[in-house]
Design a protein around this motif. Sequence first.
Motif, PDB file in Angstrom:
ATOM      1  N   SER A   1      40.061  17.267  23.520  1.00 28.59           N
ATOM      2  CA  SER A   1      39.282  16.642  22.441  1.00 28.59           C
ATOM      3  C   SER A   1      38.784  17.632  21.387  1.00 28.59           C
ATOM      4  CB  SER A   1      38.053  15.943  23.046  1.00 28.59           C
ATOM      5  OG  SER A   1      38.434  15.040  24.052  1.00 28.59           O
ATOM      6  N   SER A   2      39.006  18.935  21.582  1.00 34.24           N
ATOM      7  CA  SER A   2      38.345  19.914  20.709  1.00 34.24           C
ATOM      8  C   SER A   2      39.352  20.727  19.898  1.00 34.24           C
ATOM      9  CB  SER A   2      37.453  20.836  21.553  1.00 34.24           C
ATOM     10  OG  SER A   2      36.529  20.078  22.302  1.00 34.24           O
ATOM     11  N   HIS A   3      40.194  20.031  19.152  1.00 36.64           N
ATOM     12  CA  HIS A   3      41.187  20.710  18.309  1.00 36.64           C
ATOM     13  C   HIS A   3      41.373  19.888  17.031  1.00 36.64           C
ATOM     14  CE1 HIS A   3      43.272  17.671  20.708  1.00 36.64           C
ATOM     15  NE2 HIS A   3      44.075  17.539  19.669  1.00 36.64           N
TER      16      HIS A   3
ATOM     17  N   LEU B   1      36.365  27.455  34.722  1.00 30.68           N
ATOM     18  CA  LEU B   1      37.738  27.092  35.101  1.00 30.68           C
ATOM     19  C   LEU B   1      38.303  26.122  34.080  1.00 30.68           C
ATOM     20  CD1 LEU B   1      37.440  26.035  38.873  1.00 30.68           C
ATOM     21  CD2 LEU B   1      38.129  28.265  37.974  1.00 30.68           C
ATOM     22  N   ASP B   2      39.586  26.265  33.775  1.00 27.30           N
ATOM     23  CA  ASP B   2      40.260  25.236  32.976  1.00 27.30           C
ATOM     24  C   ASP B   2      41.716  25.136  33.416  1.00 27.30           C
ATOM     25  OD1 ASP B   2      39.431  23.748  30.093  1.00 27.30           O
ATOM     26  OD2 ASP B   2      41.577  23.815  30.550  1.00 27.30           O
ATOM     27  N   GLN B   3      42.257  23.924  33.314  1.00 32.35           N
ATOM     28  CA  GLN B   3      43.631  23.696  33.754  1.00 32.35           C
ATOM     29  C   GLN B   3      44.668  24.268  32.783  1.00 32.35           C
ATOM     30  OE1 GLN B   3      43.650  19.436  33.983  1.00 32.35           O
ATOM     31  NE2 GLN B   3      43.270  19.163  31.810  1.00 32.35           N
TER      32      GLN B   3
ATOM     33  N   SER C   1      47.586  13.771  18.038  1.00 29.28           N
ATOM     34  CA  SER C   1      46.669  12.961  18.835  1.00 29.28           C
ATOM     35  C   SER C   1      45.507  13.805  19.362  1.00 29.28           C
ATOM     36  CB  SER C   1      47.404  12.287  19.995  1.00 29.28           C
ATOM     37  OG  SER C   1      47.745  13.244  20.950  1.00 29.28           O
ATOM     38  N   CYS C   2      44.445  13.119  19.703  1.00 18.33           N
ATOM     39  CA  CYS C   2      43.234  13.753  20.214  1.00 18.33           C
ATOM     40  C   CYS C   2      42.530  12.683  21.047  1.00 18.33           C
ATOM     41  CB  CYS C   2      42.370  14.173  19.029  1.00 18.33           C
ATOM     42  SG  CYS C   2      40.902  15.102  19.473  1.00 18.33           S
ATOM     43  N   LEU C   3      41.742  13.089  22.032  1.00 14.39           N
ATOM     44  CA  LEU C   3      41.190  12.103  22.968  1.00 14.39           C
ATOM     45  C   LEU C   3      39.685  11.880  22.771  1.00 14.39           C
ATOM     46  CD1 LEU C   3      43.113  13.360  26.126  1.00 14.39           C
ATOM     47  CD2 LEU C   3      43.670  11.380  24.697  1.00 14.39           C
TER      48      LEU C   3
HETATM   49  C1  FAD Z   1      40.188  12.567  16.497  1.00 18.19           C
HETATM   50  C2  FAD Z   1      38.799  13.007  16.879  1.00 18.19           C
HETATM   51  C3  FAD Z   1      37.836  13.153  15.888  1.00 18.19           C
HETATM   52  C4  FAD Z   1      36.544  13.533  16.218  1.00 18.19           C
HETATM   53  N1  FAD Z   1      35.650  13.727  15.207  1.00 18.19           N
HETATM   54  C5  FAD Z   1      34.425  14.205  15.498  1.00 18.19           C
HETATM   55  C6  FAD Z   1      33.530  14.545  14.449  1.00 18.19           C
HETATM   56  O1  FAD Z   1      33.841  14.382  13.252  1.00 18.19           O
HETATM   57  N2  FAD Z   1      32.316  15.070  14.792  1.00 18.19           N
HETATM   58  C7  FAD Z   1      31.952  15.278  16.081  1.00 18.19           C
HETATM   59  O2  FAD Z   1      30.851  15.761  16.322  1.00 18.19           O
HETATM   60  N3  FAD Z   1      32.795  14.981  17.104  1.00 18.19           N
HETATM   61  C8  FAD Z   1      34.010  14.452  16.838  1.00 18.19           C
HETATM   62  N4  FAD Z   1      34.889  14.162  17.849  1.00 18.19           N
HETATM   63  C9  FAD Z   1      34.431  14.252  19.242  1.00 18.19           C
HETATM   64  C10 FAD Z   1      34.459  15.648  19.786  1.00 18.19           C
HETATM   65  O3  FAD Z   1      35.598  16.331  19.370  1.00 18.19           O
HETATM   66  C11 FAD Z   1      34.370  15.571  21.315  1.00 18.19           C
HETATM   67  O4  FAD Z   1      33.181  14.859  21.643  1.00 18.19           O
HETATM   68  C12 FAD Z   1      34.311  16.944  21.980  1.00 18.19           C
HETATM   69  O5  FAD Z   1      35.351  17.760  21.500  1.00 18.19           O
HETATM   70  C13 FAD Z   1      34.400  16.758  23.496  1.00 18.19           C
HETATM   71  O6  FAD Z   1      34.469  18.021  24.122  1.00 18.19           O
HETATM   72  P1  FAD Z   1      34.638  18.142  25.709  1.00 18.19           P
HETATM   73  O7  FAD Z   1      34.278  19.519  26.069  1.00 18.19           O
HETATM   74  O8  FAD Z   1      33.931  17.000  26.345  1.00 18.19           O
HETATM   75  O9  FAD Z   1      36.207  17.863  25.969  1.00 18.19           O
HETATM   76  P2  FAD Z   1      37.415  18.905  25.865  1.00 18.19           P
HETATM   77  O10 FAD Z   1      37.232  19.806  24.707  1.00 18.19           O
HETATM   78  O11 FAD Z   1      38.669  18.105  25.934  1.00 18.19           O
HETATM   79  O12 FAD Z   1      37.271  19.802  27.160  1.00 18.19           O
HETATM   80  C14 FAD Z   1      37.554  19.350  28.450  1.00 18.19           C
HETATM   81  C15 FAD Z   1      38.266  20.485  29.165  1.00 18.19           C
HETATM   82  O13 FAD Z   1      38.291  20.223  30.548  1.00 18.19           O
HETATM   83  C16 FAD Z   1      39.524  20.671  31.073  1.00 18.19           C
HETATM   84  N5  FAD Z   1      39.774  19.937  32.316  1.00 18.19           N
HETATM   85  C17 FAD Z   1      39.723  18.598  32.465  1.00 18.19           C
HETATM   86  N6  FAD Z   1      40.025  18.251  33.726  1.00 18.19           N
HETATM   87  C18 FAD Z   1      40.273  19.394  34.404  1.00 18.19           C
HETATM   88  C19 FAD Z   1      40.654  19.680  35.741  1.00 18.19           C
HETATM   89  N7  FAD Z   1      40.829  18.708  36.638  1.00 18.19           N
HETATM   90  N8  FAD Z   1      40.833  20.962  36.096  1.00 18.19           N
HETATM   91  C20 FAD Z   1      40.638  21.965  35.192  1.00 18.19           C
HETATM   92  N9  FAD Z   1      40.309  21.746  33.906  1.00 18.19           N
HETATM   93  C21 FAD Z   1      40.115  20.477  33.509  1.00 18.19           C
HETATM   94  C22 FAD Z   1      40.507  20.328  29.955  1.00 18.19           C
HETATM   95  O14 FAD Z   1      41.694  21.083  30.059  1.00 18.19           O
HETATM   96  C23 FAD Z   1      39.701  20.656  28.722  1.00 18.19           C
HETATM   97  O15 FAD Z   1      39.932  21.983  28.273  1.00 18.19           O
HETATM   98  C24 FAD Z   1      36.202  13.768  17.561  1.00 18.19           C
HETATM   99  C25 FAD Z   1      37.163  13.640  18.561  1.00 18.19           C
HETATM  100  C26 FAD Z   1      38.451  13.266  18.242  1.00 18.19           C
HETATM  101  C27 FAD Z   1      39.475  13.110  19.325  1.00 18.19           C
END
Ligand code: FAD
Length: 385
Positions: free
Chosen positions: A43-45, A32-34, A315-317
């Motif tokens: 965070s993954s773009h 599921l994703d929102q 921006s990115c989180l």
């Molecule tokens: C600027 C920046 C630079 C970075 N550089 C590096 C790097 O050089 N090397 C490295 O290894 N890492 C790096 N990172 C870190 C890395 O990108 C993150 O650790 C990783 O992308 C996190 O992935 P995630 O799946 O946790 O989050 P996300 O990819 O954000 O996925 C979370 C998902 O959950 C969904 N979601 C959330 N809440 C809900 C809800 N209530 N209902 C339905 N869906 C929901 C969201 O829509 C989203 O799609 C960087 C991050 C940033 C921001």
Amino acid sequence: MNQVEALVLGLGGMGSSALAALASRGIEVMGLDQEPRPHDRGSSHGGSRIIRRAYFEHPDYVPLLEDSFERWGRLERSTGASCLHRTGVLLVGPTDSSVLRASLASAEAHEVPVEWIGPDRMRHRFPQFASAPGWSGLLEPGGGFVDPEAGVRAHLEVARRAGSVIRRPVRVFSVDGDDSGAVVRTEEGEIRTNRLVIAAGAWSASLLGDRLGVPLVPHRKAMVWFDPIDPESCSPGRMPCWLVDDGDGAGCYYGVPAWPGQSSPAGVKVGFHGPGTVVDPDRPGEIPEEVVERFVEDLAVRLPGVLGRPVAARSCLYTMSPDEHFVIDRLPGRRSMVVVAGFSGHGYKFAPVVGEIAADLALDGGTSSMADFLGLDRFTGDGSV
Ligand SMILES: Cc1cc2nc3c(=O)[nH]c(=O)nc-3n(C[C@H](O)[C@H](O)[C@H](O)COP(=O)(O)OP(=O)(O)OC[C@H]3O[C@@H](n4cnc5c(N)ncnc54)[C@H](O)[C@@H]3O)c2cc1C
């Protein structure tokens, strides 16, 4: 009410990989994703994430990184996607920089091939970074960057091919569960599942509340793309991915060379790995102009005459854990729920292995990967990073 064997909440970097891992093991799994599709609100773009083995954050990550490199290769071969780009990674700083020293220690402990480049040789090998006298470099030729958009797409493709169900856009309002199962309340009703993987990135804290026992704080971070003054000196053949540590402990600028075929804005991408602005992930706001100006001023000192005007800022989180290490565990007292979160700005490179570990924890309750150091018990004094 729906019932599924396993459910993955969040299909970004980590969730798409967990979905692929569970589906590939023959499990009936729903993701599921929102958001309606892979997106740029989490965070993954942004086109690139640096990947390296000489890990200053902690040497215990190195075995996971070895596994990750292997799995990125397998993902590319099974999908035809181009995810991993080996440009090398260069760490630059004063000879006694804690980043350089800790990276070297990790490399030595795990026999990662690296090259120490003293100040004299730096001037010739990498004149882009030769501003400060006495600065050295640590080059890891096997490092580079991964393309997060390509990685998410490839993991989703594997998951689809293996028969997983993907429902989006579906916002999850709350999750609850115990050792035997979990319930997910969504805008489309409730879904019950035997195993729940929560990969909600910056939204993890709002979904889990106190149940995690530690705060996970969303920070907005800037990614800024610059036009190179001399494109040749910023191309992958001449410029590896880089990270500059001033040695002041305040954080590091890092960059990725301009590469042909990048899906993000063109140019050299630069970020600052350090504290960001605490935000609500639903309302992160734009990157303020003064942040971009600060990048321009600071980079003119660190890479003089290399970067021209900024062409884009996005921006990115980050999702910060208290000790800046990942949180990968089952929830205490709710062992049907696995959380993968708190990646603290350095998690994406691990995505293929995090997905496998999440699947291990969800199905078997444990994992043979050496990831115990990322468990929740480190915050209660039973384990430590
Ligand atoms: C600027 C920046 C630079 C970075 N550089 C590096 C790097 O050089 N090397 C490295 O290894 N890492 C790096 N990172 C870190 C890395 O990108 C993150 O650790 C990783 O992308 C996190 O992935 P995630 O799946 O946790 O989050 P996300 O990819 O954000 O996925 C979370 C998902 O959950 C969904 N979601 C959330 N809440 C809900 C809800 N209530 N209902 C339905 N869906 C929901 C969201 O829509 C989203 O799609 C960087 C991050 C940033 C921001």
